[in-house]
Design a protein around this motif. Structure first.
Motif, PDB file in Angstrom:
ATOM      1  N   ALA A 102       0.838  -1.198   0.000  1.00 35.24           N
ATOM      2  CA  ALA A 102       0.000   0.000   0.000  1.00 35.24           C
ATOM      3  C   ALA A 102       0.870   1.244   0.000  1.00 35.24           C
ATOM      4  O   ALA A 102       2.013   1.225   0.463  1.00 35.24           O
ATOM      5  N   ALA A 103       0.310   2.334  -0.522  1.00 34.44           N
ATOM      6  CA  ALA A 103       1.017   3.614  -0.545  1.00 34.44           C
ATOM      7  C   ALA A 103       0.060   4.731  -0.166  1.00 34.44           C
ATOM      8  O   ALA A 103      -1.126   4.694  -0.504  1.00 34.44           O
ATOM      9  N   ALA A 104       0.598   5.717   0.556  1.00 33.73           N
ATOM     10  CA  ALA A 104      -0.148   6.915   0.913  1.00 33.73           C
ATOM     11  C   ALA A 104       0.758   8.113   0.641  1.00 33.73           C
ATOM     12  O   ALA A 104       1.935   8.097   1.013  1.00 33.73           O
ATOM     13  N   ALA A 105       0.227   9.133  -0.012  1.00 38.46           N
ATOM     14  CA  ALA A 105       1.056  10.270  -0.433  1.00 38.46           C
ATOM     15  C   ALA A 105       0.594  11.566   0.213  1.00 38.46           C
ATOM     16  O   ALA A 105      -0.545  11.677   0.678  1.00 38.46           O
ATOM     17  N   SER A 106       1.491  12.542   0.207  1.00 42.91           N
ATOM     18  CA  SER A 106       1.202  13.831   0.836  1.00 42.91           C
ATOM     19  C   SER A 106       0.177  14.638   0.059  1.00 42.91           C
ATOM     20  O   SER A 106      -0.302  15.661   0.541  1.00 42.91           O
TER      21      SER A 106
END
Length: 343
Positions: free
Chosen positions: A26-30
């Motif tokens: 999973a990835a979460a970005a600003s």
């Protein structure tokens, strides 16, 4: 493989937290974008496959669905890149590229990526992850997955994280500082171990029936539980050429419960290293994360086991799927410059 993107160094960087998992990443970005994918990568086997699929690389569920037409790779084992295979390294690079492209909104925006790995694999993973990330990012930080979860939920003091993925279960005690190796444990009894035990149990219960590995994993992910079942759980299998649905309820429960003793033992061992009053605080602040955090009844069972030696409270984090990535993102946004490695 498409060429790596060039970045505009004058643009403000995009901070990205990535939870690199054996089963799911999973990835979460600003920029507030998130994404996840099953940790599979596949390449068409031949020109027929390429013509039919119309793609050079497939990812996640799409790759699993077309696995008969692909060289399918699940490149992470125990939460780390498998050694000795260039294809595994290439697959991890493709996974990270896929995640980054899904959260990026500007093609030339530089990326600063914080990537979570199992606690005890932290040092061993750094070189391998650095190699596969290469020029996909301008700066890299490797963090332990349970620490990332703790940071993301602001459980920085007097708490324990139990992060159960497919390859590993990671435990970490937080006491107001960055955790050391002594504050963390990694177990290989996790989701994949449940899958193996379920397959073994069913081969004994139904010796003439064949169950697909993917089918059993999907059944587990949809219906995993400990304690009392809410209803019958079935799996599709084939007896010779005849397809049918078979009751797997008891075997699924036993397989899921098989990891509980090791989790309780590891938690107790970690707690025993601290002063009694701090132990009491931590026991009441245990957080369950990762895919295993979605096993129905597991938090309650762990709490009951820990309560045999003193008051305990175990809670599941609000978002088990993204808790690691969101925590890595929070670290990426807060960490001082000396913790980053330029690429």
């Amino acid at each position: 493989m498409p060429p790596a993107k060039k970045t505009d160094k004058t643009s403000a960087p995009l901070h990205v937290g990535i939870d690199l998992g054996t089963s799911r990443s999973a990835a979460a970005a600003s920029n507030e974008k998130t994404t996840w994918v099953e940790s599979y990568v596949g390449w068409p086997k031949d020109f027929v496959s390429r013509k039919m699929l119309g793609k050079e690389v497939l990812y996640g569920a799409d790759a699993v669905r077309h696995r008969m037409s692909l060289d399918l790779v699940r490149p992470l084992e125990g939460g780390v890149i498998r050694e000795g295979s260039e294809r595994d390294h290439e697959a991890v690079r493709e996974l990270i590229r896929h995640l980054l492209e899904a959260v990026q909104t500007e093609d030339d925006q530089p990326v600063r990526a914080a990537i979570g790995v199992p606690a005890e694999a932290l040092h061993a993973s750094k070189a391998a992850v650095r190699d596969v990330v290469g020029d996909l990012a301008e700066a890299l930080m490797i963090v332990s997955e349970p620490f990332a979860v703790a940071y993301g939920i602001d459980a920085l003091d007097g708490a324990m994280i139990v992060d159960i993925g497919a390859g590993t279960a990671d435990l970490c005690v937080m006491h107001g500082t960055m955790p050391t190796e002594e504050d963390q444990r990694t177990l290989t009894l996790a989701g994949d171990a449940i899958d193996r035990q379920l397959a073994r149990r069913l081969s004994e219960r139904y010796p003439s029936v064949r169950f697909g590995e993917t089918t059993l994993r999907q059944v587990k992910e949809a219906s995993a539980f400990v304690g009392e079942p809410e209803g019958k759980v079935s799996a599709r299998g084939a007896d010779a050429s005849t397809l049918g649905d078979y009751d797997v309820t008891d075997d699924l429960r036993a397989s899921c419960e098989s990891i509980v003793p090791a989790l309780v033992e590891a938690a107790a061992d970690l707690l025993s290293r601290y002063e009694p009053d701090f132990q009491e605080t931590v026991r009441k602040n245990v957080y369950l994360a990762g895919g295993g955090g979605q096993i129905r009844g597991l938090a309650e069972m762990l709490e009951a086991e820990l309560a045999k030696t003193g008051p305990a409270r175990v809670r599941t984090v609000d978002d088990p799927l993204y808790s690691g990535a969101q925590g890595a993102l929070a670290l990426a946004q807060d960490m001082p410059a000396e913790y980053w490695e330029d690429l």
